[in-house]
Design an enzyme around this catalytic site. Structure first.
Site, mmCIF file in Angstrom:
data_model
loop_
_atom_site.group_PDB
_atom_site.id
_atom_site.type_symbol
_atom_site.label_atom_id
_atom_site.label_comp_id
_atom_site.label_asym_id
_atom_site.label_seq_id
_atom_site.Cartn_x
_atom_site.Cartn_y
_atom_site.Cartn_z
ATOM 1 N N GLU A 1 0.734 -1.426 -0.176
ATOM 2 C CA GLU A 1 -0.115 0.131 -0.139
ATOM 3 C C GLU A 1 0.817 1.329 0.334
ATOM 4 O OE1 GLU A 1 -3.704 -0.160 0.296
ATOM 5 O OE2 GLU A 1 -2.516 2.330 -0.811
ATOM 6 N N LYS B 1 4.363 4.183 -9.840
ATOM 7 C CA LYS B 1 3.659 4.078 -9.133
ATOM 8 C C LYS B 1 2.058 4.058 -10.078
ATOM 9 C CE LYS B 1 5.147 7.319 -5.783
ATOM 10 N NZ LYS B 1 5.425 9.151 -5.341
HETATM 11 N N1 HSE Z 1 9.342 12.254 -4.335
HETATM 12 C C1 HSE Z 1 8.161 11.188 -4.178
HETATM 13 C C2 HSE Z 1 7.451 12.200 -4.311
HETATM 14 C C3 HSE Z 1 8.034 10.330 -2.600
HETATM 15 O O1 HSE Z 1 7.890 13.852 -3.928
HETATM 16 O O2 HSE Z 1 5.764 11.786 -4.079
HETATM 17 C C4 HSE Z 1 6.384 9.496 -2.359
HETATM 18 O O3 HSE Z 1 7.169 8.137 -3.002
#
Ligand code: HSE
Length: 436
Positions: A129, A205
């Site tokens: 998650e 993601k």
């Molecule tokens: N570097 C990522 C961001 C951190 O700026 O969202 C979280 O995955």
């Protein structure tokens, strides 16, 4: 019932936050999980560093392999990030019969298919998650809460660093490079800022979200990935004048011929809720055929927000420890033998609207030539702004919004526009989504 033993890999920001939350909310977490959760061992690189959490009563080691092979450990929580040695540690933990929880988006996006295959073979759980949008329970929502829907599309602001940069550029008229330096100083950016600003982190993601939304294998290499380093303060201001905000969006859309999978700066109407997600915050908009549009908003990074997701995974895994592997929620939402190979479309096959900015010579007929080329390619214009030429200059900026068109057609039209002698330099193009 006997407590469940956790072996933690990494005691940095997220690891420290996880220990803190597990300790602070121990009573409530036990009431939810049905068993006490005990952190039995933690591997950290440097045992003498000052921590954000209290490690009293926890065995510490510098050897992560000691954790993944420890016979006492039931669940390994991997919070070290990166691929090496994280991948090997996760595979070793599965070999040793341990369930795994990870916040590692790159690991899941690139090697998830292999990891889940091994976990399924061994009847083990792998939960992740925290890998997408930090504290927002988006994996759970997509995998379980929306399981009655056919997901039509999703669009997410899933990189806080880019959202912070674009917000500062819009609100204060600042330049990209200047804001990036501040983001790095504030600790928002990944150790390698290209992962954030070139859209790679968001693509990791998006790979995970698309797989769960559509029941397709993880295919990071097929995501069209464009970052925000080419977005200028000028484009942000013109977009605003036309009623739009520029956001770095991860978009996954099911269309007749396949699935669009793309990360790029995108103009979105300012009246949309997601257009008003500012600073480092994240949000994911999911359109299901039954539920309609749903929006999930929250902190996409940080010690305790990310720990919130890690601990929720721990509770989930603990609750289902004794259930048959066949009766658990599948890793990627769909049963492994029901994962389908719907093609991911090449970027030239996508259909969207566009923002175009060109530098045109200030003389009669130039705009007519440009609009004729667009008309010849059957591209309709939605709006045009023509600015005064800056002092003493012979060229002026022209901004156009097109209606939806196939990207291949637009590319052909842009090539012809760029060949006009009255047009200076390349035509700047940013995709536009109405998210209606
Ligand atoms: N570097 C990522 C961001 C951190 O700026 O969202 C979280 O995955």
């Amino acid at each position: 019932m006997k407590p469940v033993n956790i072996g933690l890999l990494g005691l940095g920001t997220v690891g420290g936050g996880t220990v803190k939350v597990l300790k602070r909310n121990a009573d409530e977490i036990t009431r939810r999980a049905g068993r006490e959760i005990h952190i039995s061992v933690v591997a950290a690189r440097d045992l003498n560093r000052t921590r954000i959490c209290d490690t009293a009563g926890i065995r510490l080691t510098t050897d992560p392999y000691e954790v993944v092979t420890d016979p006492e450990v039931d669940i390994v929580v991997e919070l070290i990030g990166g691929l090496d040695p994280a991948k090997d540690l996760v595979m070793r933990a599965l070999d040793a019969g341990k369930h795994v929880i990870t916040a590692n988006k790159m690991l899941i996006a690139l090697h998830g298919n292999e990891i889940f295959a091994k976990a399924s073979e061994k009847g083990l759980m792998v939960a992740f998650e925290a890998a997408v949008a930090g504290g927002i329970p988006i994996i759970k929502a997509l995998r379980e809460g929306l399981s009655g829907n056919k997901v039509e599309w999703l669009a997410g602001i899933i990189n806080g660093t880019c959202n912070f940069i674009l917000t500062e550029m819009r609100e204060k008229g600042r330049d990209f490079v200047d804001v990036l330096k501040e983001a790095q100083a504030l600790g928002y950016a990944e150790s390698d800022p290209t992962f954030d600003v070139e859209g790679i982190d968001a693509a990791h993601k998006l790979t995970i979200l698309a797989s769960i939304a559509f029941g397709i294998p993880l295919q990071f290499d097929k995501v069209w990935t464009e970052g925000i380093s080419g977005v200028t303060a000028l484009d942000v201001a013109y977009a605003e004048a036309l009623g739009y905000r520029i956001k770095l969006l991860g978009i996954a859309r099911r269309v007749e011929k396949g699935i669009e999978l793309r990360v790029h700066p995108t103009l979105i109407p300012e009246r949309r809720l997601i257009a008003n997600v500012n600073g480092v915050m994240n949000a994911v908009l999911v359109k299901g055929d039954a539920v309609g549009p749903t929006l999930y908003y929250g902190a996409g990074a940080g010690a305790e927000p990310t720990a919130s997701s890690v601990v929720a995974d721990i509770v989930d895994v603990v609750r289902t420890l004794t259930s048959d592997p066949e009766n658990r929620v599948p890793h990627l939402a769909f049963q492994p033998d029901a994962i389908s190979d719907i093609p991911i479309l090449p970027i030239e096959d996508i259909e969207t609207a566009y923002y175009l900015r060109l530098s045109a010579e200030d003389k009669p007929g130039v705009l007519a030539d440009v609009t004729r080329i667009l008309a010849n390619h059957n591209i309709s214009i939605e709006a045009v702004i023509q600015k005064e030429p800056p002092n003493g200059e012979s060229h002026l900026p022209v901004i156009m919004l097109t209606q939806k068109v196939q990207e291949r057609k637009l590319n052909n039209a842009i090539r012809e526009i760029e060949a006009l002698s009255a047009i200076n330099g390349p035509v700047k193009r940013i995709r536009l989504e109405t998210l209606g």
